[in-house]
Design a protein around this motif. Structure first.
Motif, mmCIF file in Angstrom:
data_model
loop_
_atom_site.group_PDB
_atom_site.id
_atom_site.type_symbol
_atom_site.label_atom_id
_atom_site.label_comp_id
_atom_site.label_asym_id
_atom_site.label_seq_id
_atom_site.Cartn_x
_atom_site.Cartn_y
_atom_site.Cartn_z
ATOM 1 N N ALA A 1 39.932 -38.851 12.882
ATOM 2 C CA ALA A 1 39.356 -39.149 14.148
ATOM 3 C C ALA A 1 39.693 -38.110 15.042
ATOM 4 O O ALA A 1 40.942 -38.090 15.109
ATOM 5 N N LYS B 1 25.942 -37.681 12.827
ATOM 6 C CA LYS B 1 26.317 -38.332 11.739
ATOM 7 C C LYS B 1 25.557 -37.921 10.584
ATOM 8 O O LYS B 1 24.392 -37.739 10.781
ATOM 9 N N GLY B 2 26.469 -37.589 9.624
ATOM 10 C CA GLY B 2 25.828 -37.294 8.347
ATOM 11 C C GLY B 2 25.872 -35.584 7.859
ATOM 12 O O GLY B 2 25.683 -35.374 6.968
ATOM 13 N N ILE C 1 34.490 -38.883 14.002
ATOM 14 C CA ILE C 1 34.901 -39.171 12.568
ATOM 15 C C ILE C 1 34.777 -38.252 11.443
ATOM 16 O O ILE C 1 33.388 -38.200 11.245
ATOM 17 N N CYS D 1 30.654 -34.868 9.233
ATOM 18 C CA CYS D 1 30.704 -35.911 10.124
ATOM 19 C C CYS D 1 30.371 -37.397 9.683
ATOM 20 O O CYS D 1 29.141 -37.466 9.358
ATOM 21 N N ILE D 2 30.983 -38.239 9.676
ATOM 22 C CA ILE D 2 30.768 -39.613 8.789
ATOM 23 C C ILE D 2 30.480 -40.703 9.898
ATOM 24 O O ILE D 2 30.254 -41.806 9.604
ATOM 25 N N GLY D 3 30.786 -40.193 11.228
ATOM 26 C CA GLY D 3 30.755 -41.419 12.245
ATOM 27 C C GLY D 3 31.189 -40.826 13.859
ATOM 28 O O GLY D 3 31.736 -39.768 14.063
ATOM 29 N N LYS D 4 30.305 -41.396 14.689
ATOM 30 C CA LYS D 4 30.835 -40.825 15.943
ATOM 31 C C LYS D 4 30.721 -42.258 16.980
ATOM 32 O O LYS D 4 29.949 -43.292 16.744
ATOM 33 N N ILE D 5 31.569 -42.431 17.761
ATOM 34 C CA ILE D 5 31.690 -43.416 18.591
ATOM 35 C C ILE D 5 31.493 -42.949 20.037
ATOM 36 O O ILE D 5 32.070 -42.026 20.434
ATOM 37 N N LYS D 6 30.465 -43.717 20.635
ATOM 38 C CA LYS D 6 30.083 -43.347 21.762
ATOM 39 C C LYS D 6 31.155 -43.049 22.954
ATOM 40 O O LYS D 6 31.837 -44.030 23.241
ATOM 41 N N GLU E 1 40.002 -39.016 5.803
ATOM 42 C CA GLU E 1 39.123 -39.136 7.158
ATOM 43 C C GLU E 1 40.216 -38.884 8.324
ATOM 44 O O GLU E 1 41.221 -39.341 8.236
ATOM 45 N N ARG F 1 35.140 -36.399 7.559
ATOM 46 C CA ARG F 1 35.702 -36.479 6.177
ATOM 47 C C ARG F 1 35.907 -35.137 5.496
ATOM 48 O O ARG F 1 34.935 -34.109 5.507
#
Length: 73
Positions: free
Chosen positions: A58, A8-9, A49, A39-44, A56, A51
């Motif tokens: 997914a 992330k980031g 996600i 990469c602004i987010g990750k869901i386990k 954005e 940008r």
């Protein structure tokens, strides 16, 4: 490295998209080989996600494993 492994980031550049369906999906959102994304987010066990510009998107784990990236410097 593949997209599912990006922390992330982190900003990355798309090097190749192996799966034809993943390539079509990404192109709909303006993401292609050579694109810079963050990469602004990750869901386990879920999507990554990204940008690009102010949009954005997914990307599911299955597609993310088919997308080769390199760290943007």
């Amino acid at each position: 490295m593949t997209l599912d492994m990006v922390p992330k980031g982190q900003e990355v550049v798309i090097k190749s998209i192996k799966n034809k369906n993943a390539k079509i999906y990404a192109l709909r959102f303006g993401i292609s080989e050579g694109s810079k994304v963050k990469c602004i987010g990750k869901i386990k066990n879920g999507p990554v996600i990204l940008r690009k510009n102010h949009q954005e998107i997914a990307i599911g784990q299955g597609f993310a494993k088919e997308i080769e990236v390199e760290i943007h410097k």
